[in-house]
Motif scaffolding. Sequence first.
Motif, PDB file in Angstrom:
ATOM      1  N   THR A 161       0.839  -1.202   0.000  1.00 44.80           N
ATOM      2  CA  THR A 161       0.000   0.000   0.000  1.00 44.80           C
ATOM      3  C   THR A 161       0.873   1.250   0.000  1.00 44.80           C
ATOM      4  OG1 THR A 161      -0.148   0.065   2.413  1.00 44.80           O
ATOM      5  CG2 THR A 161      -1.868  -1.155   1.237  1.00 44.80           C
ATOM      6  N   GLN A 210       0.118   5.512   0.466  1.00 45.22           N
ATOM      7  CA  GLN A 210      -0.889   6.519   0.792  1.00 45.22           C
ATOM      8  C   GLN A 210      -0.206   7.869   0.988  1.00 45.22           C
ATOM      9  OE1 GLN A 210      -3.193   5.550   4.244  1.00 45.22           O
ATOM     10  NE2 GLN A 210      -4.226   7.542   4.324  1.00 45.22           N
ATOM     11  N   LYS A 245      -6.015   6.009  -4.556  1.00 44.85           N
ATOM     12  CA  LYS A 245      -6.804   4.973  -3.887  1.00 44.85           C
ATOM     13  C   LYS A 245      -7.618   5.509  -2.708  1.00 44.85           C
ATOM     14  CE  LYS A 245      -5.402   1.750  -6.601  1.00 44.85           C
ATOM     15  NZ  LYS A 245      -4.640   0.582  -6.178  1.00 44.85           N
ATOM     16  N   SER A 246      -7.562   6.795  -2.467  1.00 40.47           N
ATOM     17  CA  SER A 246      -8.290   7.376  -1.353  1.00 40.47           C
ATOM     18  C   SER A 246      -9.707   7.751  -1.783  1.00 40.47           C
ATOM     19  CB  SER A 246      -7.557   8.614  -0.835  1.00 40.47           C
ATOM     20  OG  SER A 246      -7.569   9.619  -1.817  1.00 40.47           O
ATOM     21  N   ASN A 273     -12.424   9.538  -6.335  1.00 41.45           N
ATOM     22  CA  ASN A 273     -11.683   8.581  -7.154  1.00 41.45           C
ATOM     23  C   ASN A 273     -12.585   7.457  -7.657  1.00 41.45           C
ATOM     24  OD1 ASN A 273      -8.943   9.558  -7.212  1.00 41.45           O
ATOM     25  ND2 ASN A 273      -8.827   9.121  -5.022  1.00 41.45           N
ATOM     26  N   LEU A 274     -13.653   7.156  -6.930  1.00 42.97           N
ATOM     27  CA  LEU A 274     -14.642   6.155  -7.347  1.00 42.97           C
ATOM     28  C   LEU A 274     -16.030   6.776  -7.332  1.00 42.97           C
ATOM     29  CD1 LEU A 274     -13.585   2.878  -5.465  1.00 42.97           C
ATOM     30  CD2 LEU A 274     -13.424   3.331  -7.929  1.00 42.97           C
ATOM     31  N   ILE A 293     -15.343  -1.703  -7.631  1.00 39.20           N
ATOM     32  CA  ILE A 293     -14.239  -2.060  -6.752  1.00 39.20           C
ATOM     33  C   ILE A 293     -13.664  -3.399  -7.184  1.00 39.20           C
ATOM     34  CG2 ILE A 293     -13.561  -2.531  -4.385  1.00 39.20           C
ATOM     35  CD1 ILE A 293     -15.912  -0.789  -3.502  1.00 39.20           C
ATOM     36  N   ASP A 341      -7.909  -6.074  -5.579  1.00 39.42           N
ATOM     37  CA  ASP A 341      -7.103  -4.897  -5.255  1.00 39.42           C
ATOM     38  C   ASP A 341      -7.136  -4.686  -3.749  1.00 39.42           C
ATOM     39  OD1 ASP A 341      -5.895  -2.430  -4.933  1.00 39.42           O
ATOM     40  OD2 ASP A 341      -6.750  -1.591  -6.761  1.00 39.42           O
ATOM     41  N   GLU A 387      -5.233  -2.936  -1.739  1.00 37.30           N
ATOM     42  CA  GLU A 387      -5.058  -1.566  -1.265  1.00 37.30           C
ATOM     43  C   GLU A 387      -6.364  -0.799  -1.342  1.00 37.30           C
ATOM     44  OE1 GLU A 387      -2.128   2.275  -1.841  1.00 37.30           O
ATOM     45  OE2 GLU A 387      -2.048   0.624  -3.273  1.00 37.30           O
ATOM     46  N   GLN A 388      -7.095  -0.977  -2.454  1.00 35.29           N
ATOM     47  CA  GLN A 388      -8.372  -0.277  -2.585  1.00 35.29           C
ATOM     48  C   GLN A 388      -9.381  -0.790  -1.567  1.00 35.29           C
ATOM     49  OE1 GLN A 388     -10.956  -0.716  -6.222  1.00 35.29           O
ATOM     50  NE2 GLN A 388     -10.306   1.418  -6.522  1.00 35.29           N
ATOM     51  N   GLN A 389      -9.412  -2.100  -1.369  1.00 35.78           N
ATOM     52  CA  GLN A 389     -10.323  -2.673  -0.383  1.00 35.78           C
ATOM     53  C   GLN A 389     -10.029  -2.137   1.021  1.00 35.78           C
ATOM     54  OE1 GLN A 389     -12.872  -4.736  -0.718  1.00 35.78           O
ATOM     55  NE2 GLN A 389     -12.742  -5.437  -2.833  1.00 35.78           N
ATOM     56  N   ARG A 430      -8.763   0.653   1.875  1.00 35.40           N
ATOM     57  CA  ARG A 430      -8.913   2.097   2.008  1.00 35.40           C
ATOM     58  C   ARG A 430     -10.368   2.537   2.048  1.00 35.40           C
ATOM     59  NH1 ARG A 430      -4.459   4.679  -0.051  1.00 35.40           N
ATOM     60  NH2 ARG A 430      -5.484   6.627   0.555  1.00 35.40           N
TER      61      ARG A 430
END
Length: 418
Positions: free
Chosen positions: A216, A218, A249-250, A291-292, A375, A379, A381-383, A385
Amino acid sequence: MRIAVISCVVLICSLVQAAPPARLRVAIQCEEEGRTKACPAFLLGFVDSHEVLLSSPRATAEVIVYVTASEVALVDRVHLRFVSTVTGVPAVIEIDTDLDTRASDDAQRAQLEPAFLRGIALHVAVRHPASVTVALSEPKELAVAEADTTPWGIAFAFGASGNRTERFKAYAGFAEVGLVRMTQGLRLEATATSSGNLNRQPALVLDDGTEVSLDTEQWSVGGGTEAAWLYDDRWSFGGKAQISRDDPKSQFRYASSARAGVEWDNYAADDPRGNRLAVMYYAGYQAERYNLRNVIGERFAHYPVHGLVVSGTLRKDTVAFGLSLSAGSQMFDPQRRHHVSASPFVDIQLGGHVDLSVSFSITKREMPAPDETLIDPLDFEQQSRLSFAEPLSMNGSLNVTIHWDHTNGARNDRFSDL
């Protein structure tokens, strides 16, 4: 009969003449107590420690010492005004001395006692001449220039942590710089912050041989400005604007906000003990780029906000205990976005330019969560965060601040919770 009366008169006169002079009655009156225990604790201690002095109520006192403490950066400038009814002494004597508010009690007593003794010695010498001695010494500096003062201050805060083994590595840190201009009626601040977190560890291998990276990264950078204007000792107005940029990824790609409000305070901004009890209402506007995309289809959102904050601080010498309670929401649609939080904290002054703060916060919140269909389940790191979308959040921090304060003596603690 005449002989008996004359004998009584002679006896009374001899007793009066033989009676020793009475102790000097002294009253301590605190007009501004300041940030130390100088008034009344230290001064009453000085009175009690000398047999020639007697602590008395103001109505019966022969000498009243009025005490006023003015704050000048880290120093309390204590003004002692001796008002006397003793014959042979000036009616008013005034003496100033400086106390280091970061020093120990013994050091502060050592700074204050000579000033008190200089003022009270003139009164004692009239009644008890043998109890007072005088000595003169040559000062180290015959002329001392008056120190320059400035309303400007600067502070640096930083922290870091790390862990390393053969297969695991984790590093984290943050840094902050702040610039402030402080006067009694107006405070202007500008800050810039950055933080980062790096984690490296072996990949997770699934049953089908697929490797899932657990690494990860950040980071976040941001800045803001803040202003607070005092209308009077109870009411003030202020505002704040800020912007931030986060890693991919935040929750946010970027976020910005501008807020303004009104605050009522139970204590004046220059409260001698540094205590605080405030209620603030604010309103403003917020813009966010995610970001998402979230569950209601937003990749970008902008909306008005408002909130209420109740906060208080109790200071004892070099330690301050505080609690902040806040509630805020999206204006006109509080069900979509809102939060309620409680944040206790402790601030400790370690030295003249170093402070340590420990804080904890718990928040109950509601906001549109990210669209789960976007999602990647592999992933990691994404999970990991996605905690920003959890309805309950708890955070703790331990920070060290190095600072060089403004020296004009002004204090302005309004809108510190905006």
